[in-house]
Scaffold this active site. Structure first.
Site, mmCIF file in Angstrom:
data_model
loop_
_atom_site.group_PDB
_atom_site.id
_atom_site.type_symbol
_atom_site.label_atom_id
_atom_site.label_comp_id
_atom_site.label_asym_id
_atom_site.label_seq_id
_atom_site.Cartn_x
_atom_site.Cartn_y
_atom_site.Cartn_z
ATOM 1 N N GLU A 130 11.051 -3.897 12.747
ATOM 2 C CA GLU A 130 12.165 -3.368 11.964
ATOM 3 C C GLU A 130 13.438 -3.369 12.807
ATOM 4 O O GLU A 130 14.485 -3.861 12.381
ATOM 5 C CB GLU A 130 11.857 -1.940 11.485
ATOM 6 C CG GLU A 130 10.675 -1.840 10.525
ATOM 7 C CD GLU A 130 9.317 -1.707 11.187
ATOM 8 O OE1 GLU A 130 9.220 -1.966 12.411
ATOM 9 O OE2 GLU A 130 8.351 -1.335 10.495
ATOM 10 N N ASP A 169 0.795 -1.233 0.000
ATOM 11 C CA ASP A 169 0.000 0.000 0.000
ATOM 12 C C ASP A 169 0.828 1.283 0.000
ATOM 13 O O ASP A 169 0.264 2.376 -0.096
ATOM 14 C CB ASP A 169 -0.970 0.000 1.192
ATOM 15 C CG ASP A 169 -0.256 -0.173 2.523
ATOM 16 O OD1 ASP A 169 0.917 -0.619 2.535
ATOM 17 O OD2 ASP A 169 -0.866 0.131 3.557
HETATM 18 C C1 UGA Z 1 3.088 -0.675 9.454
HETATM 19 C C2 UGA Z 1 4.448 -0.944 8.815
HETATM 20 O O1 UGA Z 1 4.675 -0.002 7.778
HETATM 21 C C3 UGA Z 1 4.436 -2.371 8.251
HETATM 22 O O2 UGA Z 1 5.638 -2.615 7.576
HETATM 23 C C4 UGA Z 1 4.222 -3.340 9.395
HETATM 24 O O3 UGA Z 1 4.165 -4.669 8.922
HETATM 25 C C5 UGA Z 1 2.895 -3.023 10.053
HETATM 26 O O4 UGA Z 1 2.851 -1.639 10.473
HETATM 27 C C6 UGA Z 1 2.607 -3.895 11.262
HETATM 28 O O5 UGA Z 1 1.722 -3.515 12.055
HETATM 29 O O6 UGA Z 1 3.220 -4.932 11.422
HETATM 30 P P1 UGA Z 1 0.632 -0.672 8.219
HETATM 31 O O7 UGA Z 1 0.317 0.266 7.123
HETATM 32 O O8 UGA Z 1 0.006 -0.451 9.549
HETATM 33 O O9 UGA Z 1 2.200 -0.758 8.346
HETATM 34 O O10 UGA Z 1 0.342 -2.210 7.811
HETATM 35 P P2 UGA Z 1 -0.319 -2.803 6.493
HETATM 36 O O11 UGA Z 1 0.070 -2.002 5.302
HETATM 37 O O12 UGA Z 1 -1.755 -3.041 6.758
HETATM 38 O O13 UGA Z 1 0.404 -4.227 6.407
HETATM 39 C C7 UGA Z 1 1.777 -4.346 6.044
HETATM 40 C C8 UGA Z 1 1.922 -5.372 4.916
HETATM 41 O O14 UGA Z 1 1.449 -6.630 5.367
HETATM 42 C C9 UGA Z 1 1.118 -5.032 3.655
HETATM 43 O O15 UGA Z 1 1.875 -5.347 2.516
HETATM 44 C C10 UGA Z 1 -0.110 -5.923 3.772
HETATM 45 O O16 UGA Z 1 -0.642 -6.305 2.518
HETATM 46 C C11 UGA Z 1 0.436 -7.121 4.520
HETATM 47 N N1 UGA Z 1 -0.568 -7.794 5.382
HETATM 48 C C12 UGA Z 1 -1.333 -7.081 6.239
HETATM 49 C C13 UGA Z 1 -0.722 -9.175 5.310
HETATM 50 O O17 UGA Z 1 -0.022 -9.837 4.547
HETATM 51 N N2 UGA Z 1 -1.663 -9.794 6.109
HETATM 52 C C14 UGA Z 1 -2.452 -9.089 6.967
HETATM 53 O O18 UGA Z 1 -3.308 -9.709 7.662
HETATM 54 C C15 UGA Z 1 -2.296 -7.713 7.029
HETATM 55 MN MN MN Z 2 0.650 -0.040 5.080
#
Ligand code: UGA
Ligand code: MN
Length: 244
Positions: A194, A108
């Site tokens: 991280e 995203d």
């Molecule tokens: C923040 C950080 O920028 C992420 O790198 C980190 O993984 C995340 O927090 C976290 O809480 O661990 P955020 O925008 O809150 O990011 O998280 P998302 O963008 O919703 O998820 C990070 C990545 O994991 C995305 O590529 C998303 O597609 C993937 N994801 C998310 C999954 O593969 N499974 C899930 O259930 C949720």
């Molecule tokens: Mn994100």
């Protein structure tokens, strides 16, 4: 060097839109290999079909997040990033010489093309600012005389590496010579993934600042609004099958 982008992704209404934007960026980057890791028990048809038409060198992996870890407040995509790391290590176990750079590209975020030029010269671990994160316009490593000396951040400044997943790249050589470095569930609080990972492979003194000594934002931690499907019918009402 080849740039390996590890992208965790999961099924939701905006998934294909996110992947489309990402592919449109990656397609413009030379020598980029996309490692797309689905958070799922199997490779989905949607992602398989998408990748086949994406026009990019890619690898399609999958691993489901255990149910107990699918909770608000817990780190996301731990298993998926580790699957990407395992694939990279496996693939290069017999041909260590090839230069490569790895970075973690959430599906995203928004990536400028300049970012890829910057990260391609990573020797060990490079870092740069990330926009729209930590409750601020940006977070960034503070640089003095070409070295990282601290962090400009509004959130948990006590983190040893106060940096988002989008703010660093690692050379393939470092990944291969630290075969045990992985993302950990146990003891890893949200926002510490991280730091916990970087601690295993480098030190703050060793970091290579990019983006003009970390003064330019080249990647943004954008987040897509949850889509409103209030008027979606319970059953398929359309007259033909639609690929969404
Ligand atoms: C923040 C950080 O920028 C992420 O790198 C980190 O993984 C995340 O927090 C976290 O809480 O661990 P955020 O925008 O809150 O990011 O998280 P998302 O963008 O919703 O998820 C990070 C990545 O994991 C995305 O590529 C998303 O597609 C993937 N994801 C998310 C999954 O593969 N499974 C899930 O259930 C949720
Ligand atoms: Mn994100």
């Amino acid at each position: 060097p080849t740039i390996y982008a590890i992208t965790p992704t999961y099924s939701r209404p905006v998934q294909k839109a996110e992947l489309t934007r990402l592919a449109n960026t990656f397609r413009q980057v030379a020598q980029l290999h996309w490692i797309l890791v689905e958070d799922a028990a199997a490779r989905s048809e949607l992602v398989s079909r998408f990748l086949a038409r994406a026009g990019l060198p890619s690898t399609h992996l999958h691993v489901p997040t255990p149910r107990r870890y699918k909770r608000p407040g817990l780190p996301r995509a731990t298993e998926q990033r580790n699957a990407g790391l395992a694939w990279l290590r496996q693939r290069h176990q017999h041909q260590r010489a090839q230069p490569g750079v790895l970075f973690f590209a959430d599906d995203d975020n928004t990536y400028s093309l300049e970012l890829f030029h910057e990260m391609r010269t990573t020797r060990k671990v490079s870092v740069w600012p990330v926009g729209l994160v930590g409750g601020r316009r940006y977070e960034r490593p503070l640089v003095e005389n070409g070295k990282v000396v601290g962090w400009y951040t509004g959130w948990r400044a006590d983190r040893p590496f106060a940096i988002d997943m989008a703010g660093f790249a690692v050379s393939l050589q470092v990944i291969l010579s630290n075969p045990k470095a992985v993302f950990k569930r146990r003891g890893s609080q949200p926002g510490m993934q991280e730091s916990d990972f970087l601690k295993q492979i480098t030190t703050v003194e060793e970091l290579e600042p990019k983006a003009n000594n970390c003064t330019k934002v080249l990647v943004w931690h954008t987040r897509t609004e949850k889509v409103n499907l209030a008027n979606e019918p319970k059953y398929h009402l359309d007259t033909v099958k639609i690929e969404v």
